[in-house]
Design a protein around this motif. Structure first.
Motif, mmCIF file in Angstrom:
data_model
loop_
_atom_site.group_PDB
_atom_site.id
_atom_site.type_symbol
_atom_site.label_atom_id
_atom_site.label_comp_id
_atom_site.label_asym_id
_atom_site.label_seq_id
_atom_site.Cartn_x
_atom_site.Cartn_y
_atom_site.Cartn_z
ATOM 1 N N LEU A 11 -16.551 -0.357 -1.046
ATOM 2 C CA LEU A 11 -15.267 -0.342 -1.730
ATOM 3 C C LEU A 11 -14.721 -1.761 -1.825
ATOM 4 C CD1 LEU A 11 -13.433 2.739 -0.193
ATOM 5 C CD2 LEU A 11 -14.523 2.571 -2.414
ATOM 6 N N GLU A 12 -14.019 -2.013 -2.890
ATOM 7 C CA GLU A 12 -13.407 -3.318 -3.098
ATOM 8 C C GLU A 12 -11.909 -3.099 -3.342
ATOM 9 O OE1 GLU A 12 -13.915 -5.719 -6.944
ATOM 10 O OE2 GLU A 12 -15.414 -6.495 -5.544
ATOM 11 N N TYR A 13 -11.077 -3.797 -2.607
ATOM 12 C CA TYR A 13 -9.633 -3.661 -2.748
ATOM 13 C C TYR A 13 -9.153 -4.497 -3.925
ATOM 14 C CZ TYR A 13 -4.672 -3.888 -1.646
ATOM 15 O OH TYR A 13 -3.301 -3.811 -1.704
ATOM 16 N N GLU A 14 -8.315 -3.908 -4.772
ATOM 17 C CA GLU A 14 -7.742 -4.633 -5.900
ATOM 18 C C GLU A 14 -6.241 -4.376 -5.956
ATOM 19 O OE1 GLU A 14 -9.578 -4.182 -9.668
ATOM 20 O OE2 GLU A 14 -11.576 -4.673 -8.920
ATOM 21 N N PHE A 15 -5.507 -5.383 -6.443
ATOM 22 C CA PHE A 15 -4.063 -5.258 -6.610
ATOM 23 C C PHE A 15 -3.713 -5.668 -8.031
ATOM 24 C CE2 PHE A 15 0.310 -6.867 -6.405
ATOM 25 C CZ PHE A 15 0.941 -5.762 -5.860
ATOM 26 N N THR A 19 1.523 -3.954 -12.564
ATOM 27 C CA THR A 19 2.070 -2.634 -12.208
ATOM 28 C C THR A 19 2.476 -2.543 -10.746
ATOM 29 O OG1 THR A 19 -0.112 -1.748 -11.661
ATOM 30 C CG2 THR A 19 0.658 -1.492 -13.954
ATOM 31 N N GLN A 20 2.125 -3.564 -9.965
ATOM 32 C CA GLN A 20 2.404 -3.592 -8.527
ATOM 33 C C GLN A 20 1.730 -2.434 -7.794
ATOM 34 O OE1 GLN A 20 4.305 -6.158 -6.850
ATOM 35 N NE2 GLN A 20 3.731 -7.042 -8.808
ATOM 36 N N GLN A 21 0.548 -2.035 -8.299
ATOM 37 C CA GLN A 21 -0.200 -0.962 -7.661
ATOM 38 C C GLN A 21 -1.478 -1.516 -7.045
ATOM 39 O OE1 GLN A 21 -0.723 1.724 -10.969
ATOM 40 N NE2 GLN A 21 1.024 2.945 -10.326
ATOM 41 N N SER A 22 -1.844 -0.953 -5.922
ATOM 42 C CA SER A 22 -3.096 -1.342 -5.291
ATOM 43 C C SER A 22 -4.031 -0.136 -5.278
ATOM 44 C CB SER A 22 -2.848 -1.843 -3.875
ATOM 45 O OG SER A 22 -2.266 -0.827 -3.102
#
Length: 124
Positions: A11-15, A19-22
């Protein structure tokens, strides 16, 4: 249907700053001898290309994963040819981007299950 077993290793975390969503995004890796091909799939009759914005058409645009153009063409033909949707011809070209993680819904590509490395990802 393709089933993926997701572990934190792939998994790779993205922000998204707009939209200020992660969110976490699934990461895939192609097997060494596979490439991504862009396919023009030509049907004998018009089909309704649901969700593509094309509406009724006799040509759809898809992606296929193969070891060579011939395999990619065969996989696209197998995916789209049926009694209701007879395929007249398939034309494939090497896709510009070979990074499978840059595509939306790569699991919908023809040949996906055979082309993905199994490093923590179980593909059925």
């Amino acid at each position: 249907m393709t089933t993926l077993e997701v572990t934190t290793e792939n998994l790779e975390y993205e922000f998204n700053h707009k939209t200020q969503q992660s969110f976490y995004k699934q990461k895939f890796a192609l097997q060494v001898d596979f490439s991504i091909y862009f396919a023009d799939v030509h049907f004998e009759k018009q089909v309704y290309a649901f969700g593509s914005g094309l509406g009724f058409t006799s040509v759809i645009y898809a992606y296929s994963l193969g070891r060579d153009p011939e395999e990619a063409e065969k996989l696209a033909l197998e995916k789209y040819d049926s009694d209701d949707t007879k395929v007249k011809k398939v034309h494939v070209n090497l896709a510009r981007s070979q990074d499978i993680n840059r595509y939306t819904f790569p699991e919908h590509m023809a040949g996906f299950a055979n082309a993905i490395q199994s490093h923590g990802v179980a593909v059925n």
